[in-house]
Design an enzyme around this catalytic site. Structure first.
Site, short mmCIF file in Angstrom:
data_model
loop_
_atom_site.label_atom_id
_atom_site.label_comp_id
_atom_site.label_asym_id
_atom_site.label_seq_id
_atom_site.Cartn_x
_atom_site.Cartn_y
_atom_site.Cartn_z
N GLU A 160 -50.64 9.75 -18.26
CA GLU A 160 -50.50 11.09 -17.66
C GLU A 160 -51.52 11.29 -16.54
O GLU A 160 -51.26 12.01 -15.57
CB GLU A 160 -50.70 12.18 -18.72
CG GLU A 160 -50.30 13.59 -18.25
CD GLU A 160 -51.29 14.24 -17.30
OE1 GLU A 160 -50.84 14.90 -16.35
OE2 GLU A 160 -52.51 14.10 -17.50
N ASP A 210 -52.97 8.59 -22.96
CA ASP A 210 -54.04 7.90 -22.23
C ASP A 210 -55.36 8.67 -22.21
O ASP A 210 -55.41 9.87 -22.43
CB ASP A 210 -53.59 7.60 -20.79
CG ASP A 210 -53.14 8.87 -20.03
OD1 ASP A 210 -52.57 9.78 -20.67
OD2 ASP A 210 -53.37 8.93 -18.81
#
Ligand SMILES: [Zn+2]
Ligand SMILES: [Zn+2]
Length: 395
Positions: free
Chosen positions: A140, A82
């Site tokens: 994350e 991400d």
């Protein structure tokens, strides 16, 4: 020697690793929205020849590379995918094309490195015993953390890995070097949201009011005793308040004060105790001074502990691969990382990949709009990870 073979492959495929990283960097997606990223990863895994691929947690993947005797042992390698809500300020050919979203934490590098490691490991799968489990995880950067969702979705089952290896870019370390630390490494991080309620009114008549500003001030000072008196000096802890909002005026005392902060530490037992201490102390002060309190502890990621022996072996492998001069010891880092969820389940080793190059002006920290890396790091990011995996399967 398998080490030389891995090194040669990492060198030969370096331009492909860079191309993958640039594609990911140009097309960043926010946490839990990594749909195009996941499609890209799937396509790359299939083009390598990997067929055992399973979707997890909506935008994550688990893939298996089986060597000889695949059931003997499994080691997991993890990459996060991400990006962050940051407007990129780098003027580079691979600049973000998704407005307001940027790979400013290097997760593009982690994903490209893991794809690179996969390519190398698939090519040498006749030369190791056991199975490598690739974990590409979403989210994350956002609570509850993609790692926790991957675990819930059984990413660590069938087969269960004996250990998990993760890497993260580190702009403080020059490119060409990596860093390790055994034991306590990164902190748990909990968000604190406090409202202190009193009775507002004219600043000239405090005797008729309950001043939440004064109460909140006492409370903030008193809470530091959790860190200075209740915490063991052997366990690092930090309590910081970054937002105090009392919307009164020179002559207006507000009805309430809102406060936000963070509590971080490196021990789960103490962490739970500290939460109780904080609420108790805050309640005591506020109620003792005639106010009311609302204290929310929003739990973030647990602390990250690197398993002693696994980390020792991984660090040793890094010394073999890069030379002792290029492997540094890390200090404790009070930031948090959801890799810690894996380390609560199985042995883990989270190491740092140097990406700094002062000569090229590549010095910005992660989570800044000018963060970038020296792409030479990708050759190490892919090759070293593959070597650590092979080395681990030997042990
Ligand atoms: Zn980050
Ligand atoms: Zn990160």
């Amino acid at each position: 020697m398998v080490k030389d073979k891995i090194k040669a492959l990492a060198k030969a495929y370096k331009s492909e690793f860079i191309a993958n990283r640039r594609h990911l960097h140009a097309h960043p997606e926010l946490s839990f929205q990594e749909f195009r990223t996941a499609a890209f990863v799937e396509e790359k895994l299939k083009s390598i020849g990997i067929t055992q691929i399973e979707k997890k947690a909506d935008t994550g993947w688990v893939a298996l590379i089986e060597g000889k005797n695949p059931k003997i042992k499994t080691i997991a390698l993890r990459g996060d995918m991400d990006a962050l809500p940051i407007v990129e300020q780098n003027e580079v050919p691979y600049k973000s094309t998704n407005p307001g979203v940027m790979h400013a934490c290097g997760h593009d590098v982690h994903t490209a490195s893991l794809l690179g490691a996969a390519k190398i490991l698939y090519e040498i799968k006749g030369e190791f015993e056991g199975t490598v489990k690739l974990i590409f995880q979403p989210g994350e950067e956002l609570i509850p953390g993609g790692a926790s969702l991957m675990i819930k979705d059984k990413a660590l089952e069938n087969p269960r890995p004996s250990g998990i290896i993760g890497q993260h870019v580190m702009p403080l370390i020059p490119v060409g070097k990596v860093g390790f630390r055994k034991g306590m490494y990164m902190a748990s991080a909990d968000e604190l949201y406090i409202t202190v309620k009193g009775k507002g009114g004219h600043g000239a008549m405090p005797e008729t009011l309950v001043d939440p500003v004064l109460i909140a001030s006492h409370m903030i000072v008193a809470l530091q005793q959790v860190v200075s008196r209740n915490a063991s000096p052997k366990i690092p802890s930090v309590l910081s308040f970054g937002r105090v909002e009392a919307l009164g005026a020179t002559n207006v005392i507000p009805n309430e004060v809102k406060i936000q902060g963070t509590f971080r530490t490196l021990n789960e037992e103490w962490r739970a105790k500290a939460h109780k201490h904080m609420v108790q102390i805050a309640k005591g002060i506020v109620e003792g001074m005639g106010g009311e309190i609302d204290f929310e502890v929003r739990k973030g990621y647990p602390f990250l502990k690197n398993a002693e022996e696994l980390t020792q072996r991984a660090q040793h492998a890094a010394v073999e691969y890069l030379g002792a001069d290029n492997v540094v010891d890390l200090d404790i880092w009070m930031a948090a990382e959801d890799f810690s969820y894996y380390t609560q389940e199985i042995d883990g080793c989270f190491y740092r990949l140097g990406t700094r190059n002062e000569a090229k002006g590549i010095v910005s920290g992660v989570h800044t709009p000018t963060f970038d890396i020296d792409e030479d790091a990708l050759e190490i990011g892919a090759g070293l990870m593959a070597y650590i995996a092979v080395n681990e399967l030997k042990s």
